[in-house]
Write an enzyme that holds these catalytic residues in place. Structure first.
Site, PDB file in Angstrom:
ATOM      1  N   TYR A   1     -91.753  -2.848  94.336  1.00 14.17           N
ATOM      2  CA  TYR A   1     -92.236  -4.278  94.724  1.00 14.17           C
ATOM      3  C   TYR A   1     -91.914  -5.238  93.777  1.00 14.17           C
ATOM      4  O   TYR A   1     -92.104  -4.966  92.425  1.00 14.17           O
ATOM      5  CB  TYR A   1     -93.809  -4.211  94.601  1.00 14.17           C
TER       6      TYR A   1
ATOM      7  N   GLU B   1     -90.663 -12.740  97.949  1.00 16.72           N
ATOM      8  CA  GLU B   1     -91.245 -11.440  97.722  1.00 16.72           C
ATOM      9  C   GLU B   1     -90.555 -10.562  98.580  1.00 16.72           C
ATOM     10  O   GLU B   1     -90.128 -10.595  99.642  1.00 16.72           O
ATOM     11  CB  GLU B   1     -92.946 -11.428  98.453  1.00 16.72           C
TER      12      GLU B   1
END
Ligand code: GDP
Ligand code: MN
Length: 396
Positions: free
Chosen positions: A118, A206
């Site tokens: 991530y 993101e």
């Protein structure tokens, strides 16, 4: 302004960030053309079809599916394109899928292990710096990682005036446990991603998951991007990326007439001047047992025309049971605002079927109260907020 994954990936690619390559499909009839193009560029045999909606968690809702070959692809596309996709992030009724992204498969087997990470870049408002937030736990709900194993989330703060330093992107790659080729690729990925974020004037990039492929490439498999609306004037081409179908129609209409409106779930419509007062009003409504239906800042000029437009916008929301007008007459006098409200109500006689509470405070507030009280419409006036609050409690 939020972007679709395919739009975000185009921006990433323009900035040199490696991505899982794909082609967007709007119309089923173009499937052959679009797939031919993707195959000629990537040589992929297996495909991933992803619903393009402004919401995450698509995989869980059946909006991301693998197709092993082109026959399978036809079937998968017809399942996803046009479906109503419900994910934990969509409204209850889901969102209509108007386009899909057909991508190359990047989870192929190879000499080493595949890993999902991530990585996001965002603004840390507390420190006034940009921040890279990253974790070894990619591909899953990052919120639950933050809750259950916060030690697995790392932060790298970046001074916006200096920009990302080489030691910082190296630290990210190191903390993610990478070595060799994949380490070098992650250093490059993070640096380019950060630069992409700043030059797009974004508030969020993101990437979840960032994938280490089995042949040690580092690529963006997903991309969630929010651009800063206040910077759009210097990115004219981003304006074309706005997808009105994904935006709340009342908010879009409000924007077109220069009103700041944010739709909420409650039942008390609010009309307020000034963002700070609007926030405070929403808190006070909540404390009175109501629930704000919207945030609406009518700005400095609360004249009849503007007030009328604002009433019409609020009434488009069918959950509204009461309207609260809370205006501070500082630069604009309360009696003028009161007259504006009365003029608007005169113009809208048969359109308003909910009680209205008007609280005007500031210059000439007592004259304003008289104007409201004698207007002949079903409007409750208040000077102190407590009076308005009591009235909400009584009517709700
Ligand atoms: P999200 O569910 O909305 O976050 O959508 P993502 O784009 O992140 O995709 C969800 C999941 O689909 C990923 O976490 C992967 O597990 C899977 N996925 C995405 N691309 C591929 C691919 O090329 N091959 C395979 N096998 N799985 C993929
Ligand atoms: Mn994702």
């Amino acid at each position: 302004m939020n972007l679709h994954e395919y739009q975000a990936k185009n921006i990433l690619e323009e900035h040199g960030v490696s991505i899982q390559r794909g082609k967007v499909l709007f119309d089923r009839n173009d499937i052959k053309k679009v797939t031919d193009k993707l195959v000629s560029e990537t040589n992929t045999k297996c495909f991933v079809v992803k619903a393009q909606i402004h919401a995450g968690g698509r995989g869980k809702g059946g909006g991301v599916k693998i197709a092993k070959n082109r026959t399978d692809l036809d079937k998968v596309v017809s399942e996803i394109l046009g479906m109503r996709l419900i994910t934990p992030q969509t409204p209850k009724e889901g969102k209509l899928v108007n386009q899909v992204l057909i991508s190359e498969d990047v989870y192929y087997p190879g000499p080493s292990e595949i890993k999902e990470f991530y990585v996001s870049v965002l603004l840390n408002r507390k420190s006034g710096k940009n921040m890279i937030m990253y974790s070894t736990e990619g591909g899953v709900d990052i919120e639950s990682v933050a809750e259950k194993t916060p030690e697995k989330i790392f932060y790298e703060e970046i001074d916006p005036l200096i920009g990302i330093m080489p030691f910082q992107s190296r630290r990210v790659a190191f903390n993610l446990g990478l070595v060799g080729e994949s380490y070098k690729n992650m250093v490059k990925f993070v640096t380019l991603l950060y630069n992409c974020y700043t030059s797009s004037d974004a508030s969020l990039f993101e990437i979840n998951p960032v994938l280490k492929t089995s042949d040690d490439k580092i690529i963006a498999v997903d991309a969630k991007v929010s651009l800063d609306d206040n910077s759009l004037f210097r990115h004219k081409k981003f304006e074309l990326l706005r997808d009105l179908k994904e935006e709340n129609p009342i908010e879009t209409q409000a924007k077109s007439v220069g009103l700041n409106y944010v739709d909420l779930d409650g039942n008390v419509g609010c009309m307020v001047n000034g963002a700070g007062l609007a926030m405070a009003t929403m808190d006070l409504i909540k404390q009175s047992g109501g629930d704000p239906a919207n945030f609406l800042d009518v700005g400095g000029t609360a004249d009849a025309k503007r007030v009328e437009t604002a009433f019409r916008l609020i009434l488009k929301d069918k959950n509204v049971r009461i309207i609260l007008v809370n205006i501070f007459g500082g630069i604009v006098r309360c009696d003028r605002v009161a007259q504006g409200i009365v003029d608007a109500l005169n113009n809208m006689k048969n359109e308003i079927h909910v009680p209205i509470i008007v609280r005007l405070q500031g210059t000439n507030s007592s004259i304003a109260k008289q104007i409201i009280d004698s207007c002949g419409h079903k409007v409750y006036s208040a000077v102190e907020f407590q009076e308005a609050s009591d009235k909400i409690q009584e009517l709700i």
